[in-house]
Design an enzyme around this catalytic site. Structure first.
Site, PDB file in Angstrom:
ATOM      1  N   SER A 125     -19.251 -34.696 119.627  1.00 35.63           N
ATOM      2  CA  SER A 125     -20.039 -33.557 119.152  1.00 35.63           C
ATOM      3  C   SER A 125     -19.238 -32.712 118.175  1.00 35.63           C
ATOM      4  O   SER A 125     -19.799 -31.898 117.457  1.00 35.63           O
ATOM      5  CB  SER A 125     -20.489 -32.699 120.336  1.00 35.63           C
ATOM      6  OG  SER A 125     -19.379 -32.298 121.095  1.00 35.63           O
ATOM      7  N   HIS A 175     -24.863 -38.951 118.137  1.00 41.60           N
ATOM      8  CA  HIS A 175     -24.614 -37.749 118.932  1.00 41.60           C
ATOM      9  C   HIS A 175     -25.854 -37.359 119.728  1.00 41.60           C
ATOM     10  O   HIS A 175     -26.837 -36.886 119.164  1.00 41.60           O
ATOM     11  CB  HIS A 175     -24.184 -36.605 118.000  1.00 41.60           C
ATOM     12  CG  HIS A 175     -23.964 -35.305 118.708  1.00 41.60           C
ATOM     13  ND1 HIS A 175     -24.289 -34.097 118.162  1.00 41.60           N
ATOM     14  CD2 HIS A 175     -23.453 -35.042 119.942  1.00 41.60           C
ATOM     15  CE1 HIS A 175     -23.995 -33.139 119.020  1.00 41.60           C
ATOM     16  NE2 HIS A 175     -23.494 -33.685 120.103  1.00 41.60           N
ATOM     17  N   GLU A 215     -28.544 -37.316 116.766  1.00 41.75           N
ATOM     18  CA  GLU A 215     -28.060 -37.243 115.383  1.00 41.75           C
ATOM     19  C   GLU A 215     -27.259 -38.507 115.084  1.00 41.75           C
ATOM     20  O   GLU A 215     -26.307 -38.820 115.810  1.00 41.75           O
ATOM     21  CB  GLU A 215     -27.138 -36.026 115.211  1.00 41.75           C
ATOM     22  CG  GLU A 215     -27.830 -34.700 115.422  1.00 41.75           C
ATOM     23  CD  GLU A 215     -26.874 -33.508 115.331  1.00 41.75           C
ATOM     24  OE1 GLU A 215     -27.318 -32.446 114.888  1.00 41.75           O
ATOM     25  OE2 GLU A 215     -25.694 -33.644 115.720  1.00 41.75           O
ATOM     26  N   ASN A 260     -25.382 -28.285 115.956  1.00 43.02           N
ATOM     27  CA  ASN A 260     -24.326 -27.331 116.288  1.00 43.02           C
ATOM     28  C   ASN A 260     -23.934 -26.461 115.096  1.00 43.02           C
ATOM     29  O   ASN A 260     -23.306 -25.421 115.256  1.00 43.02           O
ATOM     30  CB  ASN A 260     -23.089 -28.052 116.850  1.00 43.02           C
ATOM     31  CG  ASN A 260     -23.327 -28.476 118.292  1.00 43.02           C
ATOM     32  OD1 ASN A 260     -24.218 -27.963 118.958  1.00 43.02           O
ATOM     33  ND2 ASN A 260     -22.551 -29.440 118.763  1.00 43.02           N
TER      34      ASN A 260
HETATM   35  P1  NAI Z   1     -17.428 -36.687 131.286  1.00 44.16           P
HETATM   36  O1  NAI Z   1     -16.104 -36.082 131.554  1.00 44.16           O
HETATM   37  O2  NAI Z   1     -18.555 -36.435 132.223  1.00 44.16           O
HETATM   38  O3  NAI Z   1     -17.241 -38.281 131.193  1.00 44.16           O
HETATM   39  C1  NAI Z   1     -16.257 -38.912 130.446  1.00 44.16           C
HETATM   40  C2  NAI Z   1     -15.998 -40.267 131.071  1.00 44.16           C
HETATM   41  O4  NAI Z   1     -15.164 -41.004 130.203  1.00 44.16           O
HETATM   42  C3  NAI Z   1     -15.300 -40.190 132.414  1.00 44.16           C
HETATM   43  O5  NAI Z   1     -15.978 -41.022 133.335  1.00 44.16           O
HETATM   44  C4  NAI Z   1     -13.891 -40.707 132.121  1.00 44.16           C
HETATM   45  O6  NAI Z   1     -13.321 -41.389 133.215  1.00 44.16           O
HETATM   46  C5  NAI Z   1     -14.152 -41.641 130.968  1.00 44.16           C
HETATM   47  N1  NAI Z   1     -13.011 -41.843 130.086  1.00 44.16           N
HETATM   48  C6  NAI Z   1     -12.152 -40.908 129.614  1.00 44.16           C
HETATM   49  N2  NAI Z   1     -11.266 -41.480 128.786  1.00 44.16           N
HETATM   50  C7  NAI Z   1     -11.576 -42.797 128.734  1.00 44.16           C
HETATM   51  C8  NAI Z   1     -11.027 -43.900 128.040  1.00 44.16           C
HETATM   52  N3  NAI Z   1      -9.983 -43.765 127.236  1.00 44.16           N
HETATM   53  N4  NAI Z   1     -11.610 -45.113 128.201  1.00 44.16           N
HETATM   54  C9  NAI Z   1     -12.662 -45.256 129.000  1.00 44.16           C
HETATM   55  N5  NAI Z   1     -13.226 -44.235 129.697  1.00 44.16           N
HETATM   56  C10 NAI Z   1     -12.685 -43.024 129.560  1.00 44.16           C
HETATM   57  O7  NAI Z   1     -17.811 -36.270 129.795  1.00 44.16           O
HETATM   58  P2  NAI Z   1     -19.251 -36.162 129.123  1.00 44.16           P
HETATM   59  O8  NAI Z   1     -19.777 -34.801 129.329  1.00 44.16           O
HETATM   60  O9  NAI Z   1     -20.068 -37.320 129.536  1.00 44.16           O
HETATM   61  O10 NAI Z   1     -18.890 -36.256 127.573  1.00 44.16           O
HETATM   62  C11 NAI Z   1     -18.411 -37.445 127.030  1.00 44.16           C
HETATM   63  C12 NAI Z   1     -18.389 -37.366 125.512  1.00 44.16           C
HETATM   64  O11 NAI Z   1     -19.658 -36.999 125.024  1.00 44.16           O
HETATM   65  C13 NAI Z   1     -17.405 -36.377 124.909  1.00 44.16           C
HETATM   66  O12 NAI Z   1     -16.861 -36.948 123.737  1.00 44.16           O
HETATM   67  C14 NAI Z   1     -18.265 -35.204 124.516  1.00 44.16           C
HETATM   68  O13 NAI Z   1     -17.821 -34.464 123.440  1.00 44.16           O
HETATM   69  C15 NAI Z   1     -19.550 -35.902 124.125  1.00 44.16           C
HETATM   70  N6  NAI Z   1     -20.687 -35.029 124.291  1.00 44.16           N
HETATM   71  C16 NAI Z   1     -20.849 -34.318 125.442  1.00 44.16           C
HETATM   72  C17 NAI Z   1     -21.932 -33.466 125.615  1.00 44.16           C
HETATM   73  C18 NAI Z   1     -22.111 -32.690 126.870  1.00 44.16           C
HETATM   74  O14 NAI Z   1     -22.989 -31.801 126.910  1.00 44.16           O
HETATM   75  N7  NAI Z   1     -21.364 -32.958 127.930  1.00 44.16           N
HETATM   76  C19 NAI Z   1     -22.939 -33.325 124.552  1.00 44.16           C
HETATM   77  C20 NAI Z   1     -22.711 -34.162 123.407  1.00 44.16           C
HETATM   78  C21 NAI Z   1     -21.613 -34.951 123.283  1.00 44.16           C
END
Ligand code: NAI
Length: 515
Positions: free
Chosen positions: A131, A152, A164, A202
């Site tokens: 994001s 996104h 997006e 955003n």
């Molecule tokens: P989260 O923390 O719930 O999940 C991330 C997952 O990725 C975890 O299960 C973790 O174990 C895994 N992980 C971390 N590093 C890793 C790696 N190197 N290889 C494989 N798995 C790995 O995070 P969430 O909220 O799901 O966000 C994930 C991505 O989505 C981020 O880049 C964030 O910026 C993007 N995003 C999040 C939004 C939100 O509202 N939470 C909205 C839009 C985008």
């Protein structure tokens, strides 16, 4: 680069084999919508057991949806059957598209994509759900950066029906085309954006909170008053302070600051220092029980009751004709409320003086028209007068005349708020600022005007797309608000975008594109 993904003879995409890396909130949501649409999904996470847990959670989600009648059990079974897990990235072999939703860290994402490049053939599309990071930067050091684009999503993915698709500087256009198709196939509205800070949503979202904060910082009104004016008069679902409390200041402050700095301190996106003070105090919002509001055990904010309408009312009123259309609206209302509205060129000494400014403050208007500021008030006539009325005083308006005005405006039971002097009152300046930022996004070619409006309506839930909203208000009206705001404040924050200025000059829709 060859065509990505499979297409049937009619050009409709057929089943895609999708990899999702990172099985947190976002990865699970993406897997759910893709599998529901019939695509095969492989889940991978670097935390042992996380992928399997995610599949189990998805099974529980699908069961809940079935119990609520949102899908049949056959659909739930078919969706779950489309989701498999793998212990390592090797399990993604054979995927046509891989989307990462891992931790938001440039170095970690780059390293993941470098690993994926060794496992997957050069035709596999790699997409990032980032994001806030540059898609170009994520891709730049790969052997095949052209296969990378942004995809996104917004949280919660199944409910936020917009995605997006972001073209990096090195992306092959066909990669974005394929992701647009996929997003639509999964039931989302796919919009296309250039790789710029904040992409569309955003970026466009920087107007509402920062201008609401600025109105507050100028002591125009307490935050609950600003919130209810923006809800009732402008039609936002939540006011800016309610929204900040809901999102959490620890989440929204870094986003505000990051976009502001990424655009080299562009004044349009400038946050307010109060945010950092509140963060230091731990007043993060709903999740800790205190932010701008204090929340009771029932989770509801404690809000002081609205002030009762004073038992006095003005009977004789003079309305300035400086803005004839707005004056006509206000005169009609005041007559309906039983006041005698003067037609004279100048007010009598016992008449309440009413102004209908457009981006100006009441003091400037009163002084320019040589009016007695002690009995002058302004009314915001731009956003309708049926749900809530906003009355603005000058620093010289006496409490007696203010109360007479409040009593008159509230005579039919419609709530009235009195705010202090402010160029653009409250709703005018917030909405004009939002429209201006959307115009600037269009001017910079970040996305098409139609995509800007679609993305903002779906991603931010505003009552209208900002460009269409500007058209409804009138491009010249918005331009006048901004020019007056800029003149009153001397702040380049309010300088009108050339996109707005040109369309206002030529009488064109803000949704119209240059060739
Ligand atoms: P989260 O923390 O719930 O999940 C991330 C997952 O990725 C975890 O299960 C973790 O174990 C895994 N992980 C971390 N590093 C890793 C790696 N190197 N290889 C494989 N798995 C790995 O995070 P969430 O909220 O799901 O966000 C994930 C991505 O989505 C981020 O880049 C964030 O910026 C993007 N995003 C999040 C939004 C939100 O509202 N939470 C909205 C839009 C985008």
């Amino acid at each position: 680069m060859s065509e990505h993904g499979s297409q049937d003879a009619a050009g409709m995409d057929t089943q895609t084999r999708l990899g999702v890396v990172g099985c947190g909130l976002m990865g699970r949501g993406i897997a759910q919508i893709a599998a529901s649409a019939g695509d095969k999904v492989v889940l991978v996470d670097n935390r042992p057991g996380a992928a399997e847990e995610a599949r189990e959670e998805l099974a529980a989600t699908l069961q809940r949806l079935t119990a609520r009648g949102k899908m049949t059990s056959a659909q739930a079974d078919a969706t779950l059957a489309n989701i498999s897990t793998a212990d390592t990235l090797d399990g993604l072999d054979g995927c046509e598209v891989v989307i990462e939703a891992i931790v938001e860290n440039l170095a970690v994402k780059k390293s993941l994509f470098a690993d994926l490049e060794h496992i997957l053939g050069p035709d596999t599309i790699l997409a990032s759900n980032t994001s806030s990071l540059s898609v170009t930067a994520i891709a730049a050091e790969l052997e095949h950066p052209e296969r990378v684009a942004g995809m996104h999503f917004f949280s919660p993915v199944p409910l936020m029906k917009v995605v997006e698709v972001i073209d990096g500087l090195l992306s092959d256009r066909r990669v974005g085309d394929r992701l647009m198709q996929l997003g639509q196939r999964w039931g989302h509205t796919a919009v296309r954006a250039k790789d710029t800070p904040g992409f569309i949503v955003n970026h466009a979202g920087r107007g509402f909170g920062t201008e609401g904060m600025r109105v507050h910082a100028e002591s125009v009104a307490p935050h609950p008053v600003i919130d209810r004016i923006l809800r009732d008069c402008a039609g936002f679902r939540l006011g800016p302070f309610e929204l900040l409390d809901l999102t959490g200041l620890d989440v929204s402050t870094p986003v505000m600051e990051s976009i502001y700095h990424q655009y080299y301190e562009e004044p349009r996106y400038r946050p307010q220092p109060l945010l950092r003070t509140m963060l230091a105090a731990g007043l993060l919002g709903r999740k800790v029980g205190r932010g701008f509001y204090t929340y009771g055990l029932d989770g509801k904010p404690e809000i002081a009751p609205e002030r009762a309408v004073p038992p006095v009312r003005a009977d004789r009123v003079w309305v300035s004709e400086a803005r004839p259309e707005l004056a006509a609206t206000v005169k009609a209302l005041l007559q309906r409320l039983g006041a005698t509205v003067s037609d004279a060129a100048h007010p009598d000494e016992d008449e309440l003086i009413v102004l209908t400014p457009l981006g100006e403050d009441a003091s400037t208007c009163a002084a320019a028209q040589n009016l007695d500021a002690t009995r002058t008030v302004a009314i915001d006539a731009v956003f309708g007068l049926d749900r809530r009325r906003v009355l603005m005083t000058t620093p010289a308006t006496t409490p007696e005349w203010r109360d007479l005005a409040l009593g008159l405006l509230g005579a039919d039971g419609v709530p009235v708020d009195a705010v202090r002097d402010s160029a653009g009152i409250v709703a005018q300046r917030v909405v004009a600022h939002i429209v201006n930022i959307a115009c600037e996004i269009a001017q910079q070619g970040v996305a098409s005007p139609a995509d800007i409006d679609r993305a903002v309506s779906l991603g931010l839930g505003y009552p209208h797309g900002p460009l269409a909203w500007g058209d409804t208000l009138g491009a010249t009206v918005v331009l006048t608000m901004l020019e007056n705001l800029a003149a009153a404040s001397g702040d380049p924050r309010y300088r009108p975008s050339p996109w707005l200025r040109r369309r206002a000059a030529l009488g064109l829709s803000l949704l119209s594109q240059d060739d």
